[in-house]
Design a protein around this motif. Structure first.
Motif, PDB file in Angstrom:
ATOM      1  N   GLY A 148       0.845  -1.189  -0.023  1.00 22.51           N
ATOM      2  CA  GLY A 148      -0.066  -0.132  -0.089  1.00 22.51           C
ATOM      3  C   GLY A 148       0.897   1.463  -0.118  1.00 22.51           C
ATOM      4  O   GLY A 148       0.394   2.336  -0.532  1.00 22.51           O
ATOM      5  N   SER A 151       1.411   3.020  -3.333  1.00 27.20           N
ATOM      6  CA  SER A 151       0.106   3.871  -4.167  1.00 27.20           C
ATOM      7  C   SER A 151       0.938   5.015  -4.333  1.00 27.20           C
ATOM      8  O   SER A 151       1.304   5.962  -3.959  1.00 27.20           O
ATOM      9  CB  SER A 151      -1.105   3.825  -2.910  1.00 27.20           C
ATOM     10  N   LYS A 152       0.141   5.528  -5.724  1.00 32.33           N
ATOM     11  CA  LYS A 152       0.369   6.856  -6.277  1.00 32.33           C
ATOM     12  C   LYS A 152      -0.172   8.046  -5.484  1.00 32.33           C
ATOM     13  O   LYS A 152      -0.030   9.105  -5.527  1.00 32.33           O
ATOM     14  CB  LYS A 152       0.232   6.944  -7.783  1.00 32.33           C
ATOM     15  N   LYS A 153      -1.607   7.528  -5.034  1.00 33.50           N
ATOM     16  CA  LYS A 153      -2.403   8.399  -4.395  1.00 33.50           C
ATOM     17  C   LYS A 153      -2.233   8.473  -2.964  1.00 33.50           C
ATOM     18  O   LYS A 153      -1.710   7.146  -2.335  1.00 33.50           O
ATOM     19  CB  LYS A 153      -3.951   7.997  -4.567  1.00 33.50           C
ATOM     20  N   THR A 166       1.794   9.234   3.430  1.00 31.62           N
ATOM     21  CA  THR A 166       2.019   7.774   3.244  1.00 31.62           C
ATOM     22  C   THR A 166       2.849   7.321   4.487  1.00 31.62           C
ATOM     23  O   THR A 166       3.957   7.907   4.761  1.00 31.62           O
ATOM     24  CB  THR A 166       2.696   7.695   1.751  1.00 31.62           C
ATOM     25  N   SER A 173      -5.746   2.539   1.822  1.00 31.65           N
ATOM     26  CA  SER A 173      -5.685   3.083   0.444  1.00 31.65           C
ATOM     27  C   SER A 173      -6.337   1.878  -0.489  1.00 31.65           C
ATOM     28  O   SER A 173      -6.494   0.766   0.118  1.00 31.65           O
ATOM     29  CB  SER A 173      -4.293   3.270  -0.110  1.00 31.65           C
ATOM     30  N   LEU A 175      -5.244   0.345  -3.007  1.00 26.79           N
ATOM     31  CA  LEU A 175      -4.018  -0.567  -3.269  1.00 26.79           C
ATOM     32  C   LEU A 175      -3.756  -1.466  -2.008  1.00 26.79           C
ATOM     33  O   LEU A 175      -3.562  -2.509  -2.030  1.00 26.79           O
ATOM     34  CB  LEU A 175      -2.642  -0.009  -3.816  1.00 26.79           C
TER      35      LEU A 175
END
Length: 280
Positions: A148, A151-153, A166, A173, A175
Motif C-alpha cells: 500500500g 500507491s501513487k495516491k 504515506t 488506500s 491498493l
C-alpha cells in the motif's frame, strides 16, 4: 529392506521416529533463523525470537505449520525489500527499520506460537483455526503496509477521512486494501491445500485475517502513539527525532506499532475461534 526393519533401524540409531522428526525440525528452524540474520532480514534478537516461534509452530503443527509460517516470513520479507528505495522517506517516520527485532517477530508470530502451544496440550481443530487466522492477520497487515505504501495516491486517515502522508498508521488506500485481502486469503488458500481445512473454514480464515488488518488500522488511527518532533515538526512514531525527545500528540505511549500488531492478530484469532466454536 522392509518398512518394519527400516523403522527398527531408525529407532536403534536415533531413538523414536517422532524424536528424529523433532531434531530435524529444530535444525531446519535454526538454519532458517540464522539465514534471516545473515541476510539482514532479522536482528540478532529477532533471529532468537524467530527460532522460538518456529519451534513452537513445528512441534505443534509439524512441517505444514512451518510451511505456512515460512510463507508469511518469506513473502513479507520480499514485499519489505520490494522497491525499498521508494519507502525510505516514510520509513523514517517509524521507530524501526525493515530488519525485524524480537518484538516485531513476537508481534507478528506470537499468536501463532500461543495457538501452537495450546494445540500441543489439547490437539483440536479450534487451535489450528486460531493459528491460521493469526498468521493470516499478520500477512494481511504486512502486505497492506508494504504494498500500500507504493500507491501513487495518498492514503485516507480512518480518523479524519482526509488524505494523509504515506506511511502513517491508521491510514488506508485502495491498493493497500487489495493487498490486505490478497495476503489474508493467500494464507486461507494455503491452509486449504495443506491442512484438513474445509473451504468454509478457509474462507473463515481469510475473512478474519483481513478483519485483523482492519482492527490494526482502527487502533492505529485512534489508539497508537504518535509523536511530533520539536525540531523539524514532523509527525513520527519514534520517541526521539533529530537528536531530541519527541512530544506525544496522540494515543498511548505503550501502544506502539508492535503492541497494535500483536493485539489485532490476537483479537481476530480469538473472535474467529469463538465463531468457529459456535458454528460447529
Amino acid at each position: 529392506m522392509t518398512s518394519r526393519w527400516k523403522r527398527l533401524l531408525l529407532i536403534s540409531r536415533f531413538g523414536h521416529p517422532e524424536m528424529l522428526e523433532s531434531i530435524v525440525i529444530v535444525i531446519f528452524i535454526l538454519i532458517t533463523a540464522l539465514a534471516g540474520y545473515y541476510f539482514r532480514l532479522l536482528t540478532f534478537s529477532g533471529s532468537i525470537a524467530a527460532f522460538i516461534v518456529g519451534a513452537a509452530t513445528g512441534w505443534g503443527f509439524g512441517f505444514y505449520g512451518l510451511l505456512v509460517l515460512g510463507f508469511f516470513f518469506a513473502s513479507s520479507s520480499f514485499w519489505s525489500k520490494f522497491k525499498s528505495h521508494r519507502k525510505e522517506t516514510f520509513e523514517n517516520k517509524h521507530a524501526k527499520g525493515s530488519r525485524r527485532d524480537w518484538q516485531q517477530v513476537a508481534a507478528n508470530g506470537g499468536t501463532a506460537a500461543i495457538a501452537s502451544i495450546f494445540y500441543l496440550l489439547n490437539p483440536s481443530q479450534v487451535w489450528l483455526i486460531a493459528f491460521l487466522i493469526g498468521l493470516a492477520a499478520a500477512n494481511s497487515d504486512t502486505w497492506a503496509s508494504e504494498i500500500g505504501s507504493l500507491s501513487k495516491k495518498p492514503p485516507i486517515s480512518m480518523r479524519t477521512w482526509k488524505p494523509i502522508e504515506t506511511g502513517t498508521s491508521g491510514a488506508v488506500s485502495i491498493l493497500g486494501t487489495i493487498a490486505a485481502l490478497s495476503g489474508s486469503f493467500a494464507i486461507g488458500l494455503l491452509s486449504f491445500m495443506l491442512f484438513s481445512v474445509s473451504l468454509q473454514e478457509a474462507l473463515l480464515i481469510g475473512i478474519f485475517g483481513f478483519a485483523g488488518n482492519l482492527i490494526d488500522s482502527i487502533l492505529g488511527a485512534f489508539f497508537q502513539a504518535e509523536y511530533k518532533c520539536l525540531v523539524c515538526n514532523a509527525n513520527i512514531e519514534k520517541t526521539e527525532h533529530c537528536g531530541q525527545p519527541a512530544s506525544l500528540v496522540k494515543g498511548r505511549r505503550f501502544a506502539d506499532n508492535d503492541f497494535v500488531n500483536f493485539f489485532s492478530g490476537l483479537a481476530s484469532a480469538l473472535v474467529g475461534m469463538l465463531l468457529y466454536i459456535v458454528l460447529t
